[in-house]
Design a protein around this motif. Sequence first.
Motif, mmCIF file in Angstrom:
data_model
loop_
_atom_site.group_PDB
_atom_site.id
_atom_site.type_symbol
_atom_site.label_atom_id
_atom_site.label_comp_id
_atom_site.label_asym_id
_atom_site.label_seq_id
_atom_site.Cartn_x
_atom_site.Cartn_y
_atom_site.Cartn_z
ATOM 1 N N SER A 35 40.131 37.549 25.217
ATOM 2 C CA SER A 35 39.249 36.412 24.996
ATOM 3 C C SER A 35 37.909 36.658 25.676
ATOM 4 O O SER A 35 37.789 37.516 26.557
ATOM 5 N N TYR B 298 34.517 34.435 27.331
ATOM 6 C CA TYR B 298 34.013 33.161 27.799
ATOM 7 C C TYR B 298 32.526 33.264 28.111
ATOM 8 O O TYR B 298 32.048 34.273 28.622
ATOM 9 N N LEU C 272 35.241 28.788 26.119
ATOM 10 C CA LEU C 272 35.914 29.799 25.320
ATOM 11 C C LEU C 272 35.126 30.061 24.043
ATOM 12 O O LEU C 272 34.843 29.141 23.277
ATOM 13 N N TYR D 165 38.955 34.343 20.979
ATOM 14 C CA TYR D 165 40.312 34.621 21.447
ATOM 15 C C TYR D 165 40.970 35.583 20.464
ATOM 16 O O TYR D 165 40.473 35.788 19.354
ATOM 17 N N GLU D 166 42.063 36.186 20.902
ATOM 18 C CA GLU D 166 42.757 37.191 20.090
ATOM 19 C C GLU D 166 41.760 38.193 19.510
ATOM 20 O O GLU D 166 41.752 38.465 18.296
ATOM 21 N N THR E 213 36.346 30.302 18.440
ATOM 22 C CA THR E 213 36.738 28.911 18.638
ATOM 23 C C THR E 213 35.869 28.037 17.750
ATOM 24 O O THR E 213 34.714 28.374 17.463
ATOM 25 N N TYR F 52 32.238 36.654 30.240
ATOM 26 C CA TYR F 52 33.424 37.272 30.816
ATOM 27 C C TYR F 52 34.445 37.579 29.725
ATOM 28 O O TYR F 52 34.728 36.722 28.876
ATOM 29 N N TYR G 98 44.868 38.786 28.420
ATOM 30 C CA TYR G 98 45.920 37.856 28.844
ATOM 31 C C TYR G 98 47.212 38.108 28.090
ATOM 32 O O TYR G 98 47.217 38.413 26.901
ATOM 33 N N THR G 99 48.289 37.998 28.820
ATOM 34 C CA THR G 99 49.611 38.008 28.210
ATOM 35 C C THR G 99 50.324 36.758 28.711
ATOM 36 O O THR G 99 49.724 35.938 29.401
ATOM 37 N N GLY G 100 51.570 36.640 28.397
ATOM 38 C CA GLY G 100 52.296 35.466 28.851
ATOM 39 C C GLY G 100 52.467 35.400 30.349
ATOM 40 O O GLY G 100 52.604 34.334 30.926
ATOM 41 N N THR G 101 52.443 36.543 30.994
ATOM 42 C CA THR G 101 52.770 36.566 32.418
ATOM 43 C C THR G 101 51.624 37.010 33.304
ATOM 44 O O THR G 101 51.712 36.913 34.528
ATOM 45 N N PHE G 102 50.546 37.508 32.734
ATOM 46 C CA PHE G 102 49.480 38.067 33.561
ATOM 47 C C PHE G 102 48.162 37.981 32.811
ATOM 48 O O PHE G 102 48.118 38.089 31.580
ATOM 49 N N ARG G 103 47.100 37.771 33.540
ATOM 50 C CA ARG G 103 45.793 37.867 32.939
ATOM 51 C C ARG G 103 44.821 38.455 33.961
ATOM 52 O O ARG G 103 45.031 38.341 35.173
ATOM 53 N N PHE H 102 40.436 39.088 34.378
ATOM 54 C CA PHE H 102 39.088 38.909 33.872
ATOM 55 C C PHE H 102 38.256 40.163 34.110
ATOM 56 O O PHE H 102 38.534 40.947 35.031
ATOM 57 N N GLY I 56 34.498 41.730 35.225
ATOM 58 C CA GLY I 56 33.623 41.376 36.326
ATOM 59 C C GLY I 56 32.450 40.492 35.933
ATOM 60 O O GLY I 56 31.761 39.957 36.799
#
Lengths: 120, 109
Positions: B36, B38, B48, B51-52, B57, B89, B93-98, B100, B102
């Motif tokens: 994604s 931002y 946002l 994404y993907e 958006t 930025y 991102y995944t389901g368990t970790f993201r 960014f 710098g």
Amino acid sequence: QLQLQESGPGLVKPSETLSLTCSVSGGPFTSRTFYWGWIRQPPGKGLEWIGTIYYGGSSYYNPSLKGRVTISVDTSKSQFSLKLASVTAADTAVYYCAGRIDPPKDFDFWGQGTRVTVSP
Amino acid sequence: QSALTQPASVSGSPGQSITISCTGSSSDIGSHNLVSWYQHHPDKPPRLLVYEVSKRTSGVSNRFSGSKSGNTASLTISGLQAGDESDYYCCSYTGTFRVFGGGTKLTVL
């Protein structure tokens, strides 16, 4: 329109626990497709992911915060909270809460941010 | 896990196009299409944009477009406008970790 609002102390002493709450209004709070998170921005630096909590309560945190983080949800109040233990000056930042409401998007709603300073 | 690598700054004149790169690894950007972008104006919350990798958006101008090749994602802004001046930025991102990037400061000359 969904609105998120952070609240909590703006000043925390070193070694204490930082506690923030994000109140969600203007729309639903619980859904299998929602997730909520906390992101921060230290002064002069970029965005840093703190953690995310999903419907059902499963949560995941930034490993760099070394187990100091807990995110929880209070569905009865449409709120989710952040606790960051043993804070140091490096935890001084603007803290944002955010939500993913409309899949498959990413965080599409954000709070305005709250500035937290860690100082004696 | 290290932050994704973005150029610290980019600049362009009104009407021009610029591209902001975001380099990760085979463990993040290279392994899925969950990237994604931002836009972050000072004293405002991040917004946002994409994404993907490439989906905009609702409400975001089609002047903003995202893409990915291998371990590098990119955001292209065409027809630069003064209002595009901001920090940007990327985020893997995944389901368990993201993680960014710098951040990149875009200056419209």
